[in-house]
Scaffold this motif. Structure first.
Motif, mmCIF file in Angstrom:
data_model
loop_
_atom_site.group_PDB
_atom_site.id
_atom_site.type_symbol
_atom_site.label_atom_id
_atom_site.label_comp_id
_atom_site.label_asym_id
_atom_site.label_seq_id
_atom_site.Cartn_x
_atom_site.Cartn_y
_atom_site.Cartn_z
ATOM 1 N N ALA B 73 65.151 22.792 4.799
ATOM 2 C CA ALA B 73 64.062 23.634 4.285
ATOM 3 C C ALA B 73 64.388 24.120 2.873
ATOM 4 O O ALA B 73 63.556 24.041 1.974
ATOM 5 C CB ALA B 73 63.839 24.819 5.216
ATOM 6 N N ALA B 74 65.627 24.567 2.676
ATOM 7 C CA ALA B 74 66.035 25.047 1.356
ATOM 8 C C ALA B 74 66.009 23.904 0.352
ATOM 9 O O ALA B 74 65.618 24.072 -0.808
ATOM 10 C CB ALA B 74 67.445 25.650 1.424
ATOM 11 N N ALA B 77 62.458 23.243 -0.584
ATOM 12 C CA ALA B 77 61.995 24.346 -1.442
ATOM 13 C C ALA B 77 62.514 24.179 -2.858
ATOM 14 O O ALA B 77 61.785 24.383 -3.831
ATOM 15 C CB ALA B 77 62.450 25.688 -0.866
ATOM 16 N N ALA B 78 63.777 23.762 -2.985
ATOM 17 C CA ALA B 78 64.379 23.622 -4.309
ATOM 18 C C ALA B 78 63.699 22.536 -5.128
ATOM 19 O O ALA B 78 63.416 22.723 -6.310
ATOM 20 C CB ALA B 78 65.877 23.312 -4.180
ATOM 21 N N SER B 80 60.697 21.385 -4.645
ATOM 22 C CA SER B 80 59.249 21.568 -4.819
ATOM 23 C C SER B 80 58.939 22.843 -5.606
ATOM 24 O O SER B 80 57.790 23.243 -5.702
ATOM 25 C CB SER B 80 58.543 21.572 -3.459
ATOM 26 O OG SER B 80 59.093 22.569 -2.642
ATOM 27 N N HIS B 81 59.959 23.457 -6.154
ATOM 28 C CA HIS B 81 59.747 24.598 -7.051
ATOM 29 C C HIS B 81 58.951 24.119 -8.262
ATOM 30 O O HIS B 81 59.195 23.021 -8.761
ATOM 31 C CB HIS B 81 61.121 25.141 -7.496
ATOM 32 C CG HIS B 81 61.015 26.391 -8.303
ATOM 33 N ND1 HIS B 81 60.744 26.379 -9.643
ATOM 34 C CD2 HIS B 81 61.146 27.708 -7.955
ATOM 35 C CE1 HIS B 81 60.706 27.625 -10.086
ATOM 36 N NE2 HIS B 81 60.944 28.459 -9.065
ATOM 37 N N ALA B 272 70.362 24.395 -5.525
ATOM 38 C CA ALA B 272 69.161 23.845 -6.160
ATOM 39 C C ALA B 272 69.543 22.772 -7.178
ATOM 40 O O ALA B 272 68.897 21.713 -7.265
ATOM 41 C CB ALA B 272 68.374 24.951 -6.847
#
Lengths: 351, 303
Positions: B73-74, B77-78, B80-81, B272
């Motif tokens: 998930a992280a 998220a990284a 798709s920032h 990230a």
């Protein structure tokens, strides 16, 4: 299609490949351009094809100025020494290339293309290769496909650049005969380049001998072989023995000693005595008016015997090779006399 | 553990000697003088594998491990920032433009060099390689000096409100510049080897110049061209130095992936940074596989 070449000159930097060359090729003729490398023969062929351009002079196809046309517009078939088949296309597509390249309104229909390609593959006897790729064929087969490809566009002229040069001796001989027969069947004006005199004499109707950018002699194979007009042609075509001689008042001398032969009207001065190796008689012992020398080597299989004879001269010796169908009446180390039976004398030219 | 390393290695040697002795003897009896001894082959192969593992495999695995350290998930998220997406987009745009321009100009250059004779040809050949021989920083600086505020065209560009440096056009220019040699360098040797006879044949069969190019020249070099495209793309996406100079590092606007990774790293956002880096690493792996496939095809066409 008649081809006229007038005053064509071509230079590559300082090198003069062709120097004011004039040549007429008749319709339906099969002409060989024969010469050593650097004689300009390939350049002349490429100029006819539109792949090279002369610095001056003109090229005529019938009444049409060929130099006004690009290679694509000349309708010539060109066959390369190394085939230049398109490696990523099948044999069928290679042969069809020229037909498909035509502008839309001149392009034959797909069935017509298939028919034409099929006919040409039949003509070169390689119908079974249609769906193969060039690298699956032998050299001789590739060259026949290249010829079919060149003929597909119904060229006005067929030009072949050392077409058999990359093939081995046996295939070469077969293809030569085959080309001769093909030409008799289709009667297209054809010019081929070769450095192989045997090939030129065997295949061509007419032989054009070139040297250093000049045409030295043109004629039927018989003419250039039997009646060469220069020592160059004599030496280049067929086996030849050449001796530097001098002519004084109708007397011919080799290294100062007179030879009992006629000067053939050659003016006083230096000259070259040319004879075929089989036109020289050999006698044991030294005979007045003959060329005296020592037998160095005897060899030869089959019908012909060859002898290497060292003629003594003031500056050393001059090796000549003669041949005779009879058993030679001499042995190695023996002193012999050579007497040219049939020969030609050519005055030394300024060059 | 307190064993003596010297003895340990001595033991190893003995062990090797005893266990391989019969094999070595047999090998020697069959020796034909050409092959290296078996122990040498094994040692050299072992050394090579050891270094590959230390310097390539472990770092590569680590990139993916770090990227996924805080879970999928992280990771998602990284990457798709919005800033990351902008960087990915800019990288793709720069790479596509570089590939297209270099295919066109690289092919034209290779064609001119191999099919025509002209003065200054050898100079042109060396110029093709220039981007490889200068430092990428200089490649970037060149464009600053040309199009920057203090550059030759700077005032004019400013007057006409055209932005090149510290904007997308500058990044694309720098990318095209550093990747220029790939296509031309792949094509030149192949086209030189193939010569111009195929083209002459097509021409004398009545084909136009364009038809000759698309039906004869291009198919003859297509695998080498694709290879050049592959390398161009890999370098364009990975380029850091030249792009860094002209970028201006404006987040979400003039950051490519490599620049974005550096910023994240400098801000201690290691996860990230590695997440974005994993995309580049993945690209490298894909490139590698494609390279092997293409090399085989090229070997077949030049046979």
């Amino acid at each position: 299609m008649k081809i006229g070449i007038q005053n064509v000159t071509k230079r590559f930097d300082a090198f003069v490949a062709l120097d004011r060359v004039n040549l007429d090729i008749h319709s339906g003729e099969l002409v060989a351009l024969l010469g050593p490398s650097g004689s300009g023969k390939t350049t002349l062929l490429r100029i006819m094809a539109g792949l090279d351009w002369p610095d001056s002079g003109s090229v005529w196809f019938g009444g049409e100025n060929a130099l006004a046309l690009g290679a694509a517009e000349r309708h010539v078939g060109f066959v390369f020494q190394h085939y230049a088949l398109f490696r990523h296309m099948t044999v069928f597509e290679n042969v069809a290339f020229g037909l498909r390249a035509r502008p839309r309104h001149q392009r034959p229909s797909e069935p017509a293309i298939r028919k034409r390609v099929g006919d040409l593959l039949d003509l070169v006897q390689l119908s079974w290769t249609a769906q193969r790729y060039p690298d699956q064929l032998s050299g001789g087969q590739r060259q026949r496909i290249a010829l079919a490809r060149a003929l597909a566009v119904e060229p006005r002229v067929l030009l072949l650049d050392e077409p058999f040069g990359a093939l081995d001796a046996k295939v070469r001989k077969e293809l030569r005969r085959w080309l001769r027969t093909l030409h008799e069947d289709i009667q297209i004006t054809s010019v081929f380049v070769t450095h192989d005199q045997e090939e030129a004499l065997e295949v061509a109707d007419r032989v054009v001998v070139l040297d250093k950018g000049h045409i030295i002699q043109t004629g039927t194979p018989q003419q250039v072989h039997d009646r060469p007009t220069s020592s160059f042609v004599h030496e280049f075509i067929g086996d030849s023995v050449a001796l530097p001689v001098t002519v004084t008042g109708g007397e011919v001398r080799f290294d100062g000693s007179p030879i009992a032969i006629d000067a053939q009207g050659v003016p006083d001065g230096g000259a070259t005595l040319c004879a075929r190796p089989y036109d020289i008689a050999i006698h044991a012992g030294s005979i007045a008016g003959g060329l005296t020398g020592e037998v160095r080597r005897l060899y030869g299989l089959g019908a012909l015997r060859r002898a290497e004879v060292a003629l003594r001269t003031a500056s050393g010796e001059h090796l000549v090779e003669i041949s005779t169908p009879r058993a030679l009446p001499v042995g190695v180390g023996q002193i012999v006399s050579l007497a040219p039976q049939s020969y030609r004398l050519f005055p030394l030219t300024a060059a | 553990m307190s064993f003596n390393p010297v003895i340990q290695s001595q033991e190893t040697v003995d062990l090797l000697a005893t266990s391989f002795a019969p094999a070595l003897v047999m090998h020697r009896s069959r020796r034909d003088g050409r092959a290296d001894p078996l122990w040498l082959q094994w040692t050299l192969t072992g050394v090579a594998l050891f270094f590959l593992t230390i310097f390539i495999v472990i770092p590569l695995v680590n990139v993916f491990a770090q990227a996924l350290a805080k879970g999928v998930a992280a990771y998602v998220a990284a990457i798709s920032h919005p800033d990351a997406l902008a960087a990915i987009w800019l990288t793709v745009v720069a790479a596509v433009v570089a590939v297209v321009l270099n295919v066109v100009f690289g092919t034209i250059t290779a064609w001119a060099i191999t099919k025509y004779e002209f003065r200054g040809k050898s100079l042109l050949i060396s110029l093709v390689d220039l981007p490889f021989s200068v430092s990428p920083v200089i490649s970037g600086l060149v464009f600053i000096l040309l199009f920057g505020a203090q550059g030759y065209f700077g005032p004019w560009l400013q007057d006409n409100d055209i932005k090149i440096v510290f904007a997308v056009p500058g990044i694309i220019l720098a990318t095209v510049f550093v990747t220029f040699p790939f296509v031309a360098r792949e094509l030149i040797p192949l086209m030189r080897e193939q010569g111009i006879q195929d083209e002459e044949a097509a021409l004398s069969l009545g084909a136009s110049g364009l038809r000759t190019f698309f039906r004869v020249t291009l198919p003859n070099v297509k695998w080498a061209l694709l290879y050049g495209v592959l390398l161009t793309n890999a370098r364009a996406m990975g380029e850091f130095g030249a792009v860094s100079v002209v970028s201006g590092h404006i987040r979400g606007e003039t950051n490519t992936m490599p620049l974005h990774i550096e910023i994240l790293y400098n801000e201690y956002q290691f996860m990230a940074a590695f997440a974005v880096a994993s995309l580049l690493a993945f690209l490298a792996l894909v490139t590698l596989v494609a390279k092997v496939v293409l090399e085989k095809r090229i070997a077949r066409t030049t046979r």
